[in-house]
Design a protein around this motif. Structure first.
Motif, mmCIF file in Angstrom:
data_model
loop_
_atom_site.group_PDB
_atom_site.id
_atom_site.type_symbol
_atom_site.label_atom_id
_atom_site.label_comp_id
_atom_site.label_asym_id
_atom_site.label_seq_id
_atom_site.Cartn_x
_atom_site.Cartn_y
_atom_site.Cartn_z
ATOM 1 N N UNK A 60 0.810 -1.230 0.000
ATOM 2 C CA UNK A 60 0.000 0.000 0.000
ATOM 3 C C UNK A 60 0.846 1.284 0.000
ATOM 4 N N UNK A 61 2.134 1.147 -0.210
ATOM 5 C CA UNK A 61 3.025 2.323 -0.289
ATOM 6 C C UNK A 61 2.529 3.290 -1.374
ATOM 7 N N UNK A 62 2.427 4.572 -1.077
ATOM 8 C CA UNK A 62 1.931 5.527 -2.077
ATOM 9 C C UNK A 62 2.744 5.522 -3.378
ATOM 10 N N UNK A 63 4.051 5.330 -3.287
ATOM 11 C CA UNK A 63 4.870 5.331 -4.497
ATOM 12 C C UNK A 63 4.641 4.068 -5.333
ATOM 13 N N UNK A 64 4.329 2.977 -4.654
ATOM 14 C CA UNK A 64 3.980 1.755 -5.378
ATOM 15 C C UNK A 64 2.634 1.915 -6.063
ATOM 16 N N UNK A 65 1.706 2.527 -5.353
ATOM 17 C CA UNK A 65 0.365 2.762 -5.914
ATOM 18 C C UNK A 65 0.468 3.672 -7.139
ATOM 19 N N UNK A 66 1.325 4.679 -7.041
ATOM 20 C CA UNK A 66 1.500 5.616 -8.164
ATOM 21 C C UNK A 66 2.058 4.892 -9.398
ATOM 22 N N UNK A 67 3.065 4.059 -9.182
ATOM 23 C CA UNK A 67 3.658 3.316 -10.305
ATOM 24 C C UNK A 67 2.641 2.354 -10.919
ATOM 25 N N UNK A 68 1.847 1.755 -10.060
ATOM 26 C CA UNK A 68 0.801 0.846 -10.554
ATOM 27 C C UNK A 68 -0.170 1.614 -11.446
#
Ligand code: SF4
Ligand code: SF4
Ligand code: SF4
Length: 202
Positions: free
Chosen positions: A136-144
């Motif tokens: 749920x990391x925001x940077x992971x969500x952004x890349x997704x």
């Protein structure tokens, strides 16, 4: 995974601890942000599995002390991830505005964010699994959101013998052999290396 990947975790400690005394170290987060924004449109979450210092920290520093339990599916829900993204990004922007552009103060905002998120990632990493935070990391969500469908993992169903080895090594605990589309795949390649039949490729 690149040869350098296991060593990147040290950067988390340098920024989190060193940044308290030398706030300009916090600007390293801008390099991280720029890198993932450049890579994500072409390779989705590849940065997470190969170049992210915290991802490396999770895999090689948190893993030995982790319970290695199942990551709750709720962590991956966009109903959880979107508010976390908005809250953390909003908080960071608010704090930066408050600094009125003073270089060291802005750096300290980044350092504070790094300490905050690293602390949460350690807690969740120990209590659940090393990469629980990455769910749920925001940077992971952004890349997704930017490139989740890019550079996909492909399963050759003719070769697959359903041994399940790929799923056992997946740090994101994804159902590797079950479904085609996995926007949260971090392209670490561990499943590809573990497959005894060469059934997986990008
Ligand atoms: S999800 Fe966040 S912390 Fe995890 S590897 Fe990706 S950018 Fe790094
Ligand atoms: S490791 Fe390879 S053969 Fe085994 S289940 Fe995964 S894809 Fe299939
Ligand atoms: S599916 Fe394979 S490449 Fe993707 S995160 Fe899991 S182990 Fe890594």
């Amino acid at each position: 995974m690149l040869k350098i990947t296991p060593y990147l975790g040290i950067i988390v400690l340098i920024v989190s601890i060193g940044g308290v005394f030398y706030p300009k170290l916090g600007y390293f987060l801008l390099l991280v942000f720029a890198s993932l924004m450049i890579i994500a449109p072409f390779r989705g979450r590849w940065f997470c599995g190969n170049l992210c210092p915290r991802g490396s920290f999770a895999d090689f520093w948190i893993a030995p002390i982790s319970r290695k339990a199942k990551i709750p599916p709720t962590f991956r829900s966009m109903w959880i991830r979107t508010p976390i993204f908005v809250a953390l990004m909003g908080f960071m922007v608010f704090r930066i505005i408050q600094t009125q552009g003073v270089v060291d103060k802005v750096g300290m905002v980044f350092v504070t964010m790094c300490i905050l998120t690293t602390s949460v990632s350690i807690l969740f990493g120990v209590a659940f699994a090393p990469r629980a935070w990455c769910s749920f990391c925001p940077m992971g969500t952004l890349q997704r959101a930017i490139g989740g469908s890019k550079h996909p993992l492909v399963v050759d169903r003719q070769k697959c013998i359903k041994c399940g080895k790929c799923q056992k090594v997946c740090p994101m605990q994804l159902p590797v052999k079950e479904i085609q589309e996995m926007p949260d795949c971090i392209k670490c390649g561990r499943c590809v290396e573990a497959c005894p039949k060469g059934a997986l490729s990008f």
